[in-house]
Design a protein around this motif. Structure first.
Motif, short mmCIF file in Angstrom:
data_model
loop_
_atom_site.label_atom_id
_atom_site.label_comp_id
_atom_site.label_asym_id
_atom_site.label_seq_id
_atom_site.Cartn_x
_atom_site.Cartn_y
_atom_site.Cartn_z
N PRO A 1 0.78 -1.22 0.00
CA PRO A 1 0.00 0.00 0.00
C PRO A 1 0.83 1.29 0.00
N GLN A 2 2.14 1.20 -0.07
CA GLN A 2 2.96 2.40 0.06
C GLN A 2 2.64 3.46 -1.00
N ASP A 3 2.46 3.04 -2.24
CA ASP A 3 2.17 3.98 -3.33
C ASP A 3 0.67 4.12 -3.58
N ILE A 4 -0.06 3.03 -3.40
CA ILE A 4 -1.50 3.04 -3.62
C ILE A 4 -2.15 1.98 -2.73
N ALA A 5 -3.22 2.37 -2.04
CA ALA A 5 -3.96 1.43 -1.20
C ALA A 5 -5.07 0.80 -2.04
N VAL A 6 -5.39 -0.45 -1.73
CA VAL A 6 -6.44 -1.16 -2.47
C VAL A 6 -7.35 -1.85 -1.45
N MET A 7 -8.66 -1.69 -1.68
CA MET A 7 -9.67 -2.26 -0.78
C MET A 7 -10.66 -3.06 -1.61
N GLY A 8 -11.00 -4.24 -1.15
CA GLY A 8 -11.98 -5.07 -1.83
C GLY A 8 -13.30 -5.11 -1.08
N PHE A 9 -14.17 -6.00 -1.51
CA PHE A 9 -15.47 -6.18 -0.87
C PHE A 9 -15.88 -7.64 -1.02
N GLY A 10 -16.28 -8.25 0.08
CA GLY A 10 -16.78 -9.62 0.05
C GLY A 10 -15.99 -10.56 0.93
N ASP A 11 -14.75 -10.24 1.22
CA ASP A 11 -13.87 -11.11 2.01
C ASP A 11 -13.88 -12.53 1.47
N LEU A 12 -13.68 -12.63 0.14
CA LEU A 12 -13.60 -13.95 -0.47
C LEU A 12 -12.39 -14.71 0.07
N GLU A 13 -12.42 -16.00 0.00
CA GLU A 13 -11.41 -16.85 0.66
C GLU A 13 -9.99 -16.47 0.28
N PHE A 14 -9.75 -16.12 -0.98
CA PHE A 14 -8.38 -15.83 -1.42
C PHE A 14 -7.85 -14.51 -0.90
N ALA A 15 -8.72 -13.61 -0.42
CA ALA A 15 -8.30 -12.26 -0.02
C ALA A 15 -7.22 -12.29 1.06
N ALA A 16 -7.27 -13.26 1.92
CA ALA A 16 -6.28 -13.37 2.99
C ALA A 16 -4.96 -13.97 2.49
N HIS A 17 -4.91 -14.37 1.21
CA HIS A 17 -3.73 -15.06 0.69
C HIS A 17 -3.08 -14.35 -0.48
N THR A 18 -3.53 -13.14 -0.82
CA THR A 18 -2.88 -12.37 -1.89
C THR A 18 -1.62 -11.74 -1.32
N TYR A 19 -0.81 -11.15 -2.21
CA TYR A 19 0.36 -10.40 -1.73
C TYR A 19 0.29 -8.99 -2.26
N PRO A 20 0.19 -8.01 -1.37
CA PRO A 20 -0.05 -8.16 0.07
C PRO A 20 -1.47 -8.64 0.33
N ARG A 21 -1.70 -9.09 1.54
CA ARG A 21 -3.03 -9.57 1.89
C ARG A 21 -4.05 -8.44 1.71
N LEU A 22 -5.18 -8.75 1.08
CA LEU A 22 -6.16 -7.75 0.67
C LEU A 22 -7.07 -7.32 1.82
N SER A 23 -7.10 -6.01 2.08
CA SER A 23 -8.10 -5.44 2.98
C SER A 23 -9.44 -5.50 2.27
N THR A 24 -10.50 -5.75 3.03
CA THR A 24 -11.80 -5.98 2.40
C THR A 24 -12.92 -5.68 3.38
N VAL A 25 -14.13 -5.82 2.91
CA VAL A 25 -15.32 -5.68 3.74
C VAL A 25 -16.02 -7.04 3.75
N ASN A 26 -16.29 -7.52 4.95
CA ASN A 26 -16.95 -8.81 5.10
C ASN A 26 -18.44 -8.60 5.33
N VAL A 27 -19.23 -9.30 4.55
CA VAL A 27 -20.68 -9.33 4.74
C VAL A 27 -21.10 -10.79 4.88
N ASP A 28 -22.16 -11.02 5.59
CA ASP A 28 -22.63 -12.39 5.81
C ASP A 28 -23.53 -12.80 4.64
#
Length: 110
Positions: free
Chosen positions: A44-71
């Protein structure tokens, strides 16, 4: 993921300063990160990235993806319940809004 890469490519080509990209689904965010990194940007040093959904792979990207979790399961179940109520006539025709909540999952991409 391809759409995320294409969108990020267009953003970078615009030469507008970008501090962060917020995506409507984690898969787009993964593509955004891949394109940013392919263009020499550090997340995130040059650009921050945020996802939505907290899909299973989000915790395993590089860098690990910040996201929004919904049920999603709760949303699906509640939608089915409301649909059945509408079919039975017990819900009526008025607009129905229901807040199922969310949780921000901060990780290394922001």
């Amino acid at each position: 993921m391809g759409h995320g890469r294409q969108a990020m490519s267009k953003l970078l080509a615009s030469k507008q300063p970008i501090n962060a990209v917020i995506c409507s689904i984690d898969l787009l965010a993964q593509g955004v990160m891949a394109e940013a990194q392919a263009n020499g940007l550090r997340v995130p040093q040059d650009i921050a990235v945020m996802g939505f959904g907290d899909l299973e792979f989000a915790a395993h990207t590089y860098p690990r993806l910040s996201t929004v979790n919904v049920d999603g399961g709760r949303i699906g179940l509640r939608t089915a319940e409301l649909l059945l109520q509408r079919i039975e006539g017990s819900l009526g025709r008025r607009e129905h809004v229901e807040d199922v909540g969310f949780r921000v999952v901060p990780r290394e991409s922001t």
